[in-house]
Design a protein around this motif. Structure first.
Motif, short mmCIF file in Angstrom:
data_model
loop_
_atom_site.label_atom_id
_atom_site.label_comp_id
_atom_site.label_asym_id
_atom_site.label_seq_id
_atom_site.Cartn_x
_atom_site.Cartn_y
_atom_site.Cartn_z
N ASP A 372 50.88 47.65 27.11
CA ASP A 372 50.87 46.75 28.27
C ASP A 372 49.49 46.16 28.51
OD1 ASP A 372 53.60 47.11 28.78
OD2 ASP A 372 53.25 48.84 30.08
N ILE A 373 48.86 45.71 27.43
CA ILE A 373 47.55 45.08 27.58
C ILE A 373 47.65 43.79 28.37
CG2 ILE A 373 47.65 43.82 25.40
CD1 ILE A 373 44.65 44.42 25.09
N LEU A 374 48.81 43.17 28.34
CA LEU A 374 49.08 42.00 29.17
C LEU A 374 50.04 42.38 30.28
CD1 LEU A 374 49.51 39.23 26.42
CD2 LEU A 374 47.56 39.57 27.95
N PRO A 375 49.89 41.78 31.47
CA PRO A 375 48.83 40.84 31.83
C PRO A 375 47.44 41.45 31.65
CG PRO A 375 50.52 40.99 33.55
CD PRO A 375 50.76 42.10 32.61
N LEU A 376 46.45 40.58 31.48
CA LEU A 376 45.09 41.04 31.23
C LEU A 376 44.70 42.13 32.22
CD1 LEU A 376 43.29 37.68 30.47
CD2 LEU A 376 43.62 39.57 28.89
N MET A 377 44.26 43.24 31.69
CA MET A 377 43.96 44.40 32.54
C MET A 377 42.90 44.04 33.58
SD MET A 377 42.25 46.62 29.49
CE MET A 377 41.00 45.97 28.38
N GLN A 378 43.17 44.48 34.78
CA GLN A 378 42.30 44.14 35.90
C GLN A 378 40.89 44.68 35.72
OE1 GLN A 378 43.30 42.08 38.40
NE2 GLN A 378 45.11 41.86 37.10
N SER A 379 40.75 45.72 34.90
CA SER A 379 39.42 46.32 34.72
C SER A 379 38.54 45.54 33.76
CB SER A 379 39.59 47.75 34.20
OG SER A 379 40.29 47.76 32.98
N ALA A 380 39.12 44.56 33.08
CA ALA A 380 38.34 43.78 32.10
C ALA A 380 37.31 42.92 32.83
CB ALA A 380 39.27 42.91 31.27
N ARG A 381 36.06 43.17 32.55
CA ARG A 381 34.99 42.40 33.18
C ARG A 381 34.46 41.30 32.27
NH1 ARG A 381 36.86 42.88 37.28
NH2 ARG A 381 35.11 41.66 38.05
N SER A 382 34.83 41.38 30.98
CA SER A 382 34.37 40.34 30.05
C SER A 382 35.48 40.07 29.04
CB SER A 382 33.10 40.79 29.32
OG SER A 382 33.32 41.96 28.56
N VAL A 383 35.68 38.78 28.78
CA VAL A 383 36.72 38.35 27.84
C VAL A 383 36.07 37.40 26.83
CG1 VAL A 383 38.87 37.05 27.54
CG2 VAL A 383 38.58 38.56 29.52
N ALA A 384 36.27 37.69 25.55
CA ALA A 384 35.80 36.82 24.49
C ALA A 384 36.97 35.97 24.02
CB ALA A 384 35.24 37.63 23.32
N VAL A 385 36.85 34.65 24.12
CA VAL A 385 37.87 33.72 23.63
C VAL A 385 37.33 33.10 22.35
CG1 VAL A 385 39.24 31.67 24.11
CG2 VAL A 385 38.69 33.26 25.96
N ILE A 386 38.14 33.17 21.30
CA ILE A 386 37.64 32.79 19.97
C ILE A 386 38.63 31.86 19.28
CG2 ILE A 386 37.08 33.69 17.66
CD1 ILE A 386 36.29 36.33 19.18
N GLY A 387 38.12 30.76 18.75
CA GLY A 387 38.88 29.90 17.85
C GLY A 387 39.80 28.91 18.52
N VAL A 541 50.31 32.80 31.90
CA VAL A 541 51.06 33.87 31.25
C VAL A 541 50.14 35.05 30.94
CG1 VAL A 541 52.26 34.51 29.12
CG2 VAL A 541 52.88 32.40 30.32
N LEU A 542 48.95 34.78 30.42
CA LEU A 542 48.03 35.86 30.05
C LEU A 542 47.59 36.68 31.26
CD1 LEU A 542 45.73 34.08 27.42
CD2 LEU A 542 47.58 35.70 26.97
N THR A 543 47.43 36.03 32.39
CA THR A 543 46.93 36.74 33.58
C THR A 543 48.04 37.28 34.47
OG1 THR A 543 46.81 34.65 34.80
CG2 THR A 543 44.83 35.35 33.62
N GLY A 544 49.28 36.95 34.15
CA GLY A 544 50.39 37.47 34.92
C GLY A 544 50.81 36.63 36.10
N ALA A 545 50.17 35.49 36.31
CA ALA A 545 50.64 34.58 37.36
C ALA A 545 52.06 34.11 37.05
CB ALA A 545 49.70 33.38 37.47
N VAL A 546 52.39 34.08 35.75
CA VAL A 546 53.74 33.77 35.29
C VAL A 546 54.20 34.89 34.37
CG1 VAL A 546 55.10 32.24 33.82
CG2 VAL A 546 53.52 31.27 35.51
#
Length: 726
Positions: A372-387, A541-546
């Motif tokens: 259940d890594i998605l929605p993005l875990m609330q504890s994540a303080r940094s996200v690397a977006v690549i490509g 979708v990634l953040t769980g708003a949807v």
């Protein structure tokens, strides 16, 4: 050729033409049925006026072809001069299913709402959303002064590497036909004629103008033709566009069996048949069922002008056939209201953008969500977006369906040679997932790396709580692709996953792809080509708003060895080469092939995860000529969400068989239940025989489930035998 082309639009007639474009119908005929009105108007036409409606031009000059006088005409896909004295408007035809296109940006500054790719719409399993998208496109079509839309792509996905699969609606005839019909109905509700296309078996772009698709009548009737039949019944499109390819030795646009026998006789189709652009090779296509030659300057001759007139005068083509073709065109104009004058205006682009986002959010498919890594875990303080150029926008499919949205688009030339080379460019819609994630996660550090240098991407990933890799695969009309991600992206994903155990992959593709890195990543999201609002939809979708509710409308194979044709027929051969393709799967397209062969795909048809869970109960079946089924769906989780209950025929008199015979999409709150009822089309239970659709008497087994391989409830019912005429 030049002299004939001038007849379409000479400079001296332009003022008269444009003053009458969209002219009101004759008052004496306004209360008649479309059929009666078409007959009455056709009787008043001169012979030249009749032939005027039987061929169109592309109203702009094309390099390499003789120049034509297009002064005062709007650049678009097709144009036919109207007949002001009879209230017949100019016919302005525009592409296509994903929004109103602006070919090669010839109309400076003209932008439109870019809806998600049709394959994403298919993933919604929602006729309602397909209809709403059709309404959006229809409104903008009319607002821009066009009255014929070259939409309604319904070719089944037989070849998952086909460059135009993103324009179509998946591999199942019930799903594709139902959603295409809904979209067409939405388009035509706005007083626009819609086509349905490409009739039929236009299953690959490789050698599309010369390849001969070989298949039995029964297999064709039970698969691709059934999809068109359902779409025509539900949408009542004003026109059918025939394909480039051959079917059983005859070109689609000159195929007497498909056009006269199946379409016009068996199905009783009342609209007109137009060719695809450059798909007419002989004047005899007219007697074989083709009513209108499209984009005539692309063919060797304007067959449906001088050459056809000569045959009519010689008595080799009856005048009644000319009248029939003309009446079909007129009937569709009157039936849809496309002849009625509608002032040009501004569409509500904000409302249309909201609709585009709604469809995108509904069609994004969650394929994997380990831990259940998605929605993005609330504890994540940094996200690397690549490509994936995720800092700029989201990818779209290319070709004649390419829509130009409002905003700063990013275009990357692909290059190549041939007729479609000018269309070979990647266009990224200006909806940045990076920007959307930063907005959605204001307290999280969101950093971006292009992925161009693997070491740099891996280093960024290693120092983030979560890494999200955006992987893209461009596809386009005129080109077929691969099941592999291009440009080393598989290696990029593997390197990022090795650097960060919390790696998520977002795919922007029009086709299935292989996933050699699947076991190394925590989550996979198929976002398809999500349209102009795609960045926001993905972030929601990634953040769980949807809560994701999309389900796959096509099977994702493990690799090419699982395909009926592991090698793409004709791939690499020079354009124009003669080639024959056979279909070992016959009527068993997609998931039915996998079931028959006992193959386990990477992800099955109908598959899709959610952030909640759904339970099924109380499956009830009733027999009769039109069997009915009901099943209760309960949201057994803790979040509101959408589910797509699917009903499959699994056996007939003990013989294993697999066919989707019903589906629905339901929105449920936590703990909420709803009973879904479906009436089964008996054609989905039948086989095609020489007598028509034959339903065998006996015991039929059904299963309700979450996908083509995940059945939850089963039941049997006895059905009487019956034969249905086509």
């Amino acid at each position: 050729m030049k002299k004939t082309l001038f007849l379409f639009a000479t400079a001296g007639t332009m003022a008269l033409i444009h003053s009458a474009a969209g002219a009101a119908p004759l008052q004496s005929q306004s209360k008649q049925s479309p059929d009666a009105r078409a007959a009455a108007v056709e009787q008043q036409m001169t012979e030249d006026e009749r032939f005027q409606l039987l061929h169109s031009i592309m109203p702009f000059n094309i390099p390499g072809l003789p120049k034509i006088d297009v002064e005062g005409l709007t650049p678009t896909a097709g144009y036919i001069r109207g007949i002001p004295r009879l209230g017949i408007p100019d016919l302005y035809e525009t592409d296509a299913s994903l929004g109103v296109t602006n070919p090669l940006q010839l109309r400076k500054g003209d932008v439109s709402t870019a809806l998600p790719a049709s394959i994403l719409t298919a993933a919604t399993f929602s006729p309602e959303l397909a209809h709403a998208g059709g309404v959006v496109i229809g409104r903008e079509t009319r607002a821009k002064g066009f009255n014929v839309l070259l939409a309604g792509g319904v070719n089944l996905t037989r070849e998952p590497r086909n460059g135009r699969n993103f324009e179509y609606l998946g591999e199942d005839p019930l799903l594709a036909g139902t959603l295409a019909g809904a979209a067409i109905d939405g388009i035509q509700s706005q007083k626009v004629v819609s086509t349905v296309k490409h009739y039929v078996l236009n299953s690959q772009e490789t050698l599309r103008s010369t390849i001969d698709a070989r298949i039995s009548e029964a297999a064709l009737r039970m698969s691709d033709l059934l999809a068109f039949e359902i779409a025509i019944e539900k949408g009542k499109p004003g026109a059918v566009m025939c394909a480039y390819n051959q079917i059983n030795g005859d070109y689609a646009c000159g195929n007497d069996f498909l056009l006269n026998k199946v379409l016009k006789q068996d199905w009783g189709y009342k609209g007109w048949v137009m060719s695809d652009w450059g798909a007419v090779h002989n004047v005899d296509y007219f007697m074989k069922g083709l009513d209108q030659q499209s984009g005539a300057q692309l063919d060797k001759q304007i067959w449906f002008d001088g050459p056809l007139k000569t045959l009519v005068k010689a008595g080799k083509v009856p005048q009644s056939r000319v009248s029939d073709a003309v009446r079909r065109v007129l009937r569709s104009l009157y039936a849809t209201g496309a002849d009625i004058a509608v002032p040009k205006g501004d569409a509500d682009m904000d409302a249309h953008a909201a609709e585009a986002r709604k469809v995108a959010e509904a069609g994004i498919v969650l394929l994997k969500n380990e831990g259940d890594i998605l929605p993005l875990m609330q504890s994540a303080r940094s996200v690397a977006v690549i490509g994936g150029h995720a800092d700029r926008g989201v990818l779209s499919g290319a070709g004649s369906s390419q829509v130009t949205p409002k905003g700063d688009v990013t275009i990357i030339p692909v290059g190549g040679t041939g007729a479609m080379a000018s269309w070979a460019r990647m266009l990224f819609m200006p909806s940045s997932p990076v920007d959307a994630l930063r907005k959605a996660l204001p307290d999280t550090s969101v950093n971006y790396d292009s992925g161009y240098v693997l070491d740099s991407a891996a280093a960024l990933a290693a120092n983030a709580d979560v890494a999200i890799v955006f992987a893209t695969q461009w596809s386009s009309e005129g080109f077929d692709g691969s099941l592999s991600l291009p440009e080393g992206q598989d290696e990029l994903i593997a390197r990022v996953a090795a650097a960060n155990p919390n790696t998520i992959v977002v795919l922007e593709t029009g086709n299935p792809v292989k996933m050699p890195w699947l076991d190394q990543v925590k989550a996979v999201v198929e976002a398809w080509y999500p349209g102009q609002e795609g960045g926001t939809a993905i972030a929601n979708v990634l953040t769980g708003a949807v809560n994701p509710g999309g389900h796959l409308p096509i099977t994702f194979p493990r690799d090419e060895s699982q395909l009926p044709n592991p090698e793409l027929t004709g791939f690499g051969k020079p354009e124009g080469s003669a080639e024959t393709i056979t279909y070992p799967e016959g009527a068993k397209v997609g998931y039915r092939w996998y079931a028959a062969k006992g193959l386990k795909p990477l992800f099955p048809f109908g598959y899709g995860l959610s952030y909640t869970s759904f339970a099924y109960s109380d499956l009830r079946l009733s027999g009769g000529a039109a069997p009915k089924v009901s099943v209760t769906v309960t949201n057994s989780g803790k979040r509101a969400g959408s589910d797509v209950p699917q009903l499959y025929l699994t056996a007939r008199n003990g013989e294993k068989i697999e066919r989707l015979v019903g589906f629905d999409r339901v929105e449920l709150r936590p703990g909420e239940s709803r009973t879904v009822s479906m009436t089964i089309d008996p054609r989905l239970l039948a086989d095609w025989t020489g007598k028509g659709w034959t339903v065998q008497p006996g015991t039929y087994s059904f299963a309700a489930g979450h996908s083509a391989t995940d059945f939850v409830l089963t039941g049997d019912v006895k059905l009487p035998g019956q034969t249905l005429r086509p």
